[in-house]
Design an enzyme around this catalytic site. Structure first.
Site, PDB file in Angstrom:
ATOM      1  CB  THR A 171     -20.816  -9.399 -13.060  1.00 14.46           C
ATOM      2  OG1 THR A 171     -20.924 -10.702 -12.541  1.00 14.46           O
ATOM      3  CG2 THR A 171     -21.774  -9.207 -14.161  1.00 14.46           C
ATOM      4  CE  LYS A 189     -17.533  -7.751 -17.959  1.00  8.09           C
ATOM      5  NZ  LYS A 189     -17.676  -8.846 -16.933  1.00  8.09           N
ATOM      6  CB  THR A 234     -20.709 -31.060 -19.537  1.00  5.62           C
ATOM      7  OG1 THR A 234     -21.624 -30.017 -19.837  1.00  5.62           O
ATOM      8  CG2 THR A 234     -20.469 -31.152 -18.058  1.00  5.62           C
ATOM      9  CB  THR A 261     -16.458 -11.527 -19.443  1.00  3.67           C
ATOM     10  OG1 THR A 261     -17.669 -11.012 -18.916  1.00  3.67           O
ATOM     11  CG2 THR A 261     -15.285 -10.983 -18.658  1.00  3.67           C
ATOM     12  CD  GLU A 270     -24.145 -15.375 -18.334  1.00  2.00           C
ATOM     13  OE1 GLU A 270     -22.920 -15.550 -18.404  1.00  2.00           O
ATOM     14  OE2 GLU A 270     -24.860 -15.858 -17.468  1.00  2.00           O
ATOM     15  CG  ASN A 308     -24.835 -19.313 -16.352  1.00  2.00           C
ATOM     16  OD1 ASN A 308     -23.760 -18.869 -15.949  1.00  2.00           O
ATOM     17  ND2 ASN A 308     -25.764 -18.555 -16.878  1.00  2.00           N
TER      18      ASN A 308
END
Lengths: 395, 395
Positions: free
Chosen positions: B185, B174, B395, B148, B268, B390
């Site tokens: 996840t 992953k 936005t 992902t 991340e 995150n």
């Protein structure tokens, strides 16, 4: 808003003694006009700062003979070994000398850098300078002198009419994160002019802590120095007992919840105060556990920072809180918008959902469908500024 | 490095079916040439995705009759109610049809957005397209199709000589965080050409998970879809039993720890892999609990990101892990530099300490002085990029 004052029977003073590199106020005294009752709730960490260990020992033996609190910011006096223990004792001795009481009648608070020895000579000079200034008018100055990375002082007061007399509960707090570099966090002093037995004060303070400060999280890291102290002067002439405790408890809870929410709203890098309500839970403790788990999730906090109503993250966090519930009975609200019913998404409007988290106050409500109890947690959003504050101090 | 292959007895295929908005590969099949043994470890969250519930039911009844795994990325099929359950069953049916087996011989994996219904028509077209391509050569393609926000595929293999025969353990994984927006996840598939009884496989997989994947944290949020599957083809001719299990366990643990560390390193926004070792603990479980508590601390992770050896934060996190130890016996190392002895700071050189965390690999070692057991946790640093990933998706 009127100017903040502690309850009747207490005077305070604050000033600079050089412990903060910034030169900001960093030393304060709170003094009871005569002997008062003290109670305390402390960090649950095994790694306890020297003043925490000192205060626990004082309250175990002398909770009904308290006269003063001495507090410093800029140095946590934590992980400082025997030298740190001696420094905490010396702070108490210096305050006792200035006040005219015994060292075992003084409680000590420290906040700031972990692992540095406290410079007691600076404290000694500071005490000598501020002790002559004791006054009921310096309560706001005390709230400022216990700050570390807080951006504003935190004060709160409430009154209750008990046995026909107005009783005041008034307190201050500090805490914004565990802070640069290795700061140690939450301190709060709450005063009252009611009289209360030491054991009753202690059990009440513990209960109220569970409903207030223990429901706040900025980053999920309890510190080495977390301390909440309650001092009761009895100057109002009202004594708290089993028959009138409910009204007193309510006033104490109002002050503690107000201070707790101020801490959450002023979290490091925070732009929003997030209130998480978990209802229809099997017990209040279970509701609070789920609420805190959601409040601790960096994924929830970053999503809210970004204005993204990522409700899957809220359910994912609730699912690992260790509280039993049936996911297919869950309902979830963001502000006024219901996002989830029966565990699956409603036909909510994405833009309307996003608008519920665009302001400075965000309300999340999760109905577990598993009982009748309600609990709360308060936290702040998680911003890149938080990372900057905590990562870039020395670089 | 040689090209990754699953163990003997397995073929795979991967391709695009349009579930990922990016158009990247998002569907894959792993097929055993004949019936094999399966075992699985799943998310502990109460909020379990439909494929997790489906796989648990299959393994409870048919663990010795497994033929295939079908996996998709781009949609987690979580919080999707009865429609989601039907979609998971339909995925299994589609794979069974393509392979020529029964649906209860197929396991299902999904990862991606939570709360969206799975488009089974896309999956049906995808299965028809990739099923003819099954080959031992497409193992790397499967590792890519389950990604992902991972920045790179994760594969690992190890061999062990058991009863004079070389046995292979080879797996993929992953997982990078709980990811934008509401991704779910960790998935891992591990294959072996050994034969192993289903109950033995299950208990072994659970044990090895505790020593590997359960020691990894990126952000402390377990997801709704976490799944680890082990498939054993038996093609090597070696059967695992009580007398030879040690060598097999070691190979399985090497692969799982390697995959777990790859997940942590690719967290991340991560720039560093952090290995936390807690030794002289009362038990392995206690050591792992303390290590994970440190690994979950945003304060520790931001400090390391910023190159700041803030050891007070490490001790503060250890102190609230719920494991008993005496803070005055604690020793702490950062790489080669001892920062704390007997619970108080050594005379370490600040610059030398900072240099220990300047690279891509950071080692923290905490000696609790409370026993003989050792445990590990793996995590990554916490960067402003994590918040950006995150928070800023919509936005």
């Amino acid at each position: 808003m009127s100017i903040f004052r502690f309850a009747a029977g207490f005077r305070s003073a604050a000033g600079r003694c050089g412990l903060k590199a910034s030169g900001n106020p960093d030393l304060s005294l709170l003094v009871a006009d005569s002997v008062c009752t003290g109670a305390g709730v402390f960090t649950t960490s095994l790694v306890k700062a020297a003043p925490v260990l000192y205060d626990q020992a004082v309250l175990a033996e002398h909770a009904s003979e308290i006269r003063a609190i001495i507090a410093n910011a800029g140095c946590a006096n934590a992980c400082t070994g025997a030298q740190g223990d001696a420094a905490a004792r010396e702070m108490a001795r210096l305050a006792a000398e200035a006040v005219g009481c015994e060292p075992h009648q003084v409680l000590v608070l420290s906040t700031g850098v972990i692992g540095h020895q406290l410079n007691v000579e600076k404290v000694a000079k500071g005490v000598a300078a501020i002790a002559p200034e004791l006054s009921v008018e310096h309560a706001p100055a005390l709230a400022e002198a216990i700050m570390t990375t807080d951006t504003r002082p935190k004060t709160s007061s409430a009154t209750a009419v008990i046995d026909g007399v107005e009783v005041t509960v008034a307190g201050v707090a500090k805490g914004a994160g565990m802070i640069h570099p290795m700061m140690a966090t939450m301190l709060s002093i709450v005063t009252t002019d009611a009289a209360i037995d030491a054991d009753l004060a202690q059990s009440l303070l513990r209960e109220v802590t569970d409903a207030s400060f223990n429901c706040v999280t900025v980053d999920g890291d309890p510190s080495t120095n977390d301390t909440l102290l309650l001092l009761a002067s009895g100057v109002s002439g009202v004594t708290i007992n089993a028959s009138n405790i409910a009204a007193f408890r309510q006033a104490l809870e109002i002050v503690c919840i107000d201070l707790a929410k101020q801490i959450a709203a002023d979290g490091e890098g925070a732009t929003k105060l997030i209130t998480i309500t978990v209802d229809h839970a099997p017990s209040i403790a279970a509701a609070r556990t789920v609420a805190r788990k959601i409040a601790c999730s960096p994924l929830v906090k970053t999503a809210i920072h970004g204005g993204d109503p990522n409700w899957g993250r809220i359910l994912a966090a609730a699912g690992v809180a260790g509280v039993p519930f049936d996911p297919s009975h869950v309902e979830l609200w963001l502000g006024e918008v219901q996002l989830v019913a029966g565990g699956t998404p409603t036909n909510y409007n994405e833009r309307e959902a996003a608008s519920q988290i665009s302001g400075q106050q965000v309300a999340i409500r999760l109905n577990l469908g598993a009982g009748a109890a309600t609990g709360y947690a308060w936290t702040c959003d998680f911003s890149a500024e938080y990372v900057r504050i905590n990562a870039d101090y020395r670089t």
